[in-house]
Each structure stands twice: as C-alpha cells, then as structure tokens.
Write a protein that holds these residues in place. Structure first.
Motif, PDB file in Angstrom:
ATOM      1  N   THR A  29       0.566  -1.525  -0.180  1.00  0.00           N
ATOM      2  CA  THR A  29       0.114   0.147  -0.226  1.00  0.00           C
ATOM      3  C   THR A  29       0.685   1.426  -0.180  1.00  0.00           C
ATOM      4  N   GLY A  30       2.586   0.874   0.374  1.00  0.00           N
ATOM      5  CA  GLY A  30       3.156   2.462  -0.756  1.00  0.00           C
ATOM      6  C   GLY A  30       2.724   2.741   1.008  1.00  0.00           C
ATOM      7  N   THR A  31       2.904   2.492   2.369  1.00  0.00           N
ATOM      8  CA  THR A  31       2.634   3.024   3.400  1.00  0.00           C
ATOM      9  C   THR A  31       1.548   3.974   3.718  1.00  0.00           C
ATOM     10  N   THR A  32       0.741   3.319   3.214  1.00  0.00           N
ATOM     11  CA  THR A  32      -0.453   4.835   3.228  1.00  0.00           C
ATOM     12  C   THR A  32      -1.187   4.845   3.822  1.00  0.00           C
ATOM     13  N   TRP A  33      -1.359   3.169   4.906  1.00  0.00           N
ATOM     14  CA  TRP A  33      -2.410   2.902   6.062  1.00  0.00           C
ATOM     15  C   TRP A  33      -1.516   2.513   6.962  1.00  0.00           C
ATOM     16  N   PRO A  34      -0.364   3.067   7.537  1.00  0.00           N
ATOM     17  CA  PRO A  34       1.129   2.249   8.125  1.00  0.00           C
ATOM     18  C   PRO A  34       0.080   1.435   9.099  1.00  0.00           C
ATOM     19  N   ASP A 133       7.042   9.101 -10.281  1.00  0.00           N
ATOM     20  CA  ASP A 133       7.731   8.394  -9.875  1.00  0.00           C
ATOM     21  C   ASP A 133       7.920   7.139  -9.437  1.00  0.00           C
ATOM     22  N   ALA A 134       6.885   6.834  -9.676  1.00  0.00           N
ATOM     23  CA  ALA A 134       6.792   5.247  -9.864  1.00  0.00           C
ATOM     24  C   ALA A 134       6.392   4.524 -11.279  1.00  0.00           C
ATOM     25  N   MET A 135       5.960   5.181 -11.886  1.00  0.00           N
ATOM     26  CA  MET A 135       5.883   5.084 -13.178  1.00  0.00           C
ATOM     27  C   MET A 135       7.151   5.350 -13.727  1.00  0.00           C
ATOM     28  N   ALA A 137      10.155   4.866 -11.953  1.00  0.00           N
ATOM     29  CA  ALA A 137      10.852   3.886 -11.184  1.00  0.00           C
ATOM     30  C   ALA A 137      10.225   2.288 -12.801  1.00  0.00           C
ATOM     31  N   GLY A 138       9.470   2.315 -12.607  1.00  0.00           N
ATOM     32  CA  GLY A 138       8.771   0.985 -13.549  1.00  0.00           C
ATOM     33  C   GLY A 138       9.179   0.825 -14.808  1.00  0.00           C
ATOM     34  N   SER A 139       9.553   1.977 -15.104  1.00  0.00           N
ATOM     35  CA  SER A 139       9.793   1.670 -17.204  1.00  0.00           C
ATOM     36  C   SER A 139      10.949   1.507 -17.338  1.00  0.00           C
ATOM     37  N   SER A 140      11.691   0.252 -16.982  1.00  0.00           N
ATOM     38  CA  SER A 140      12.760  -0.076 -16.785  1.00  0.00           C
ATOM     39  C   SER A 140      12.235  -1.635 -17.697  1.00  0.00           C
ATOM     40  N   ASP A 141      12.925  -2.261 -18.110  1.00  0.00           N
ATOM     41  CA  ASP A 141      12.748  -3.435 -19.005  1.00  0.00           C
ATOM     42  C   ASP A 141      12.412  -4.636 -18.719  1.00  0.00           C
ATOM     43  N   ALA A 142      12.264  -4.380 -16.753  1.00  0.00           N
ATOM     44  CA  ALA A 142      11.646  -5.602 -16.248  1.00  0.00           C
ATOM     45  C   ALA A 142      10.579  -4.879 -15.583  1.00  0.00           C
ATOM     46  N   ASP A 143       9.687  -6.871 -15.526  1.00  0.00           N
ATOM     47  CA  ASP A 143       8.836  -6.848 -15.124  1.00  0.00           C
ATOM     48  C   ASP A 143       8.026  -5.923 -14.183  1.00  0.00           C
ATOM     49  N   PRO A 144       6.870  -5.322 -14.281  1.00  0.00           N
ATOM     50  CA  PRO A 144       6.621  -4.935 -12.594  1.00  0.00           C
ATOM     51  C   PRO A 144       6.566  -5.429 -11.500  1.00  0.00           C
ATOM     52  N   THR A 145       6.952  -5.257  -9.812  1.00  0.00           N
ATOM     53  CA  THR A 145       6.628  -5.843  -8.937  1.00  0.00           C
ATOM     54  C   THR A 145       5.555  -6.678  -8.784  1.00  0.00           C
ATOM     55  N   ASP A 147       4.259  -5.615  -6.188  1.00  0.00           N
ATOM     56  CA  ASP A 147       4.148  -4.306  -4.760  1.00  0.00           C
ATOM     57  C   ASP A 147       3.807  -3.206  -5.769  1.00  0.00           C
ATOM     58  N   ASP A 148       4.701  -3.005  -6.327  1.00  0.00           N
ATOM     59  CA  ASP A 148       4.695  -1.592  -7.927  1.00  0.00           C
ATOM     60  C   ASP A 148       3.111  -1.627  -8.254  1.00  0.00           C
ATOM     61  N   VAL A 149       2.634  -2.959  -9.198  1.00  0.00           N
ATOM     62  CA  VAL A 149       1.746  -2.994  -9.597  1.00  0.00           C
ATOM     63  C   VAL A 149       0.595  -2.298  -8.379  1.00  0.00           C
ATOM     64  N   ALA A 150       0.558  -2.644  -6.882  1.00  0.00           N
ATOM     65  CA  ALA A 150      -0.004  -2.626  -6.429  1.00  0.00           C
ATOM     66  C   ALA A 150      -0.423  -1.166  -5.696  1.00  0.00           C
ATOM     67  N   TRP A 151       0.832  -0.773  -5.310  1.00  0.00           N
ATOM     68  CA  TRP A 151       0.818   0.847  -5.028  1.00  0.00           C
ATOM     69  C   TRP A 151       0.501   1.608  -5.538  1.00  0.00           C
ATOM     70  N   LEU A 152       0.474   1.648  -7.274  1.00  0.00           N
ATOM     71  CA  LEU A 152       0.402   2.651  -7.984  1.00  0.00           C
ATOM     72  C   LEU A 152      -1.301   2.199  -8.108  1.00  0.00           C
ATOM     73  N   LEU A 153      -2.506   1.353  -7.553  1.00  0.00           N
ATOM     74  CA  LEU A 153      -3.235   1.159  -8.013  1.00  0.00           C
ATOM     75  C   LEU A 153      -3.756   1.991  -7.292  1.00  0.00           C
TER      76      LEU A 153
END
Length: 218
Positions: A29-34, A133-135, A137-145, A147-153
């Motif tokens: 959750t990107g520490t949105t709800w710690p 920033d998240a987008m 960071a995830g613009s590399s060739d590697a597939d997003p994790t 956690d990356d997708v969850a944080w974007l949602l």
C-alpha cells in the motif's frame, strides 16, 4: 476488516512472522495506511481465535510464525468474491464538518470549503507526483513487481478520490451561491410589493452571502 483480510491474503502466500506481515502490508500500500505492530499482533490473535490461522513452530508471541488454515482460505475467497458494501458508508469527517457548519453561528461555510479545496488540491498534486515517480521507476525493461502494481492502484484510487472531492466542493459552493441569489431575489420582490423590509438573515447564513459576492466578482 481490511487489515484482517489483508493479513490473510499475505499468509495465503506462505507462513510469515508478524513483522514480515507488517512490512509487506505497508509495501503493498506504499505506507498509505501504516500499521502499528501492536495492531498486527492483535489482529493475528483474533484470526487465530477464529480458527483462520494457526501458529507454525515454536517461539514467543513476537517471534511466532503464522500460517493460514483451510477455514482461513475459504474466508479469504469469500472476501475476494464479495463486493465492498457501500450501503453502509463509513462516516466522512468532511461531510460531517460541512453539515455541522450549516446553521452554526460564526462559521463562514464558504471559507471552510475554500480551505478544504486548497488542501485537497495540494494532496492530489502530491499523489500525482508520487504516481509519476512510481511510473518512472517501473519504466525499465523488467516487469513491475506485485508491490509496484499494488502501489500504483492505491495511488490512483487516492487521486480519483481527491478529484471527486474537489468536484463535490465545487458543487457545494455553487449550491450556496444559488441559494443566496434566490434569497436576494425574494427580498427584492418583497420590497417592490411595498411590504416590510426583508428580515436580516441569521448569522449562520452569512457564509452564503460571502460566497455569492466572491462568485459574482470572479
């Protein structure tokens, strides 16, 4: 309730310690709800009491490994399969604040709305920057994790919620302007008809006149 099932969802991926669950929940959750670690262990205790998880191996309460049970998996599947109930909405502090401001002497409702709009717009800009920033960071060739997708949602939900709140505040302000205009029109009709001057509006209604003047000058 969401913490309860959030922990179950993480345990469905394999046994974990309480500290692991806290870190993974906040990562998703990107520490949105710690989470307070005490809250994690309290929730784990209730899940164990209800038969949805079980202790795995030895160790004390803070070094205990937990695993989900079959009953826990059935409960988790039911949660995922059921829509979030919107017929019993949680209390919204802003809606309550505006409702209480109407009719409260000395409260300028127009200013309350404007201050909230400025704050919500600032928060929306922060969320949008975090999303960019998240987008990036995830613009590399590697597939997003995951956690990356969850944080974007989560970020996008916060952005959409802020946008909706700003639109609602605009609607509230416009309603106050229309109300003030109707009252002014009724007062003018009464004066033209030779009736007694319109009574002074109570102090609680002065915010509408303030908003009307601002709307007319914009």
């Amino acid at each position: 309730m969401s913490i309860r099932f959030g922990l179950l969802a993480l345990l469905d991926q394999g046994p974990r310690y309480g500290s692991q669950l806290r870190a993974e929940f906040e990562s998703r959750t990107g520490t949105t709800w710690p989470l307070n670690i005490g809250q994690v262990y309290t929730t784990l205790g209730r899940l164990e009491r209800d038969g949805l998880i079980r202790p795995e191996g030895g160790g004390d309460a803070k070094q205990q490994l937990y695993a989900i049970t079959e009953e826990g998996r059935r409960s988790l599947v039911e949660w995922f399969d059921s829509p979030v109930d919107r017929t019993q909405p949680s209390r919204d502090e802003l809606a309550i604040k505006l409702a209480m401001a109407v009719g409260t002497p000395g409260v300028n409702l127009g200013e309350v709305i404007q201050r909230q709009r400025r704050h919500t717009l600032a928060a929306m800009r922060d969320y949008t920057r975090l999303k960019a920033d998240a987008m990036n960071a995830g613009s590399s060739d590697a597939d997003p994790t995951s956690d990356d997708v969850a944080w974007l949602l989560v970020l996008e939900q916060l952005i959409f919620y802020a946008e909706a709140e700003v639109r609602w505040l605009d609607h509230c302000e416009a309603r106050l302007v229309r109300l003030a205009a109707r009252r002014a029109e009724r007062g003018e009709r009464g004066e033209r008809a030779g009736g007694p001057p319109a009574a002074e509006e109570p102090a609680a209604e002065s915010p509408t006149r303030t908003v009307a003047r601002k709307g007319a000058s914009s």
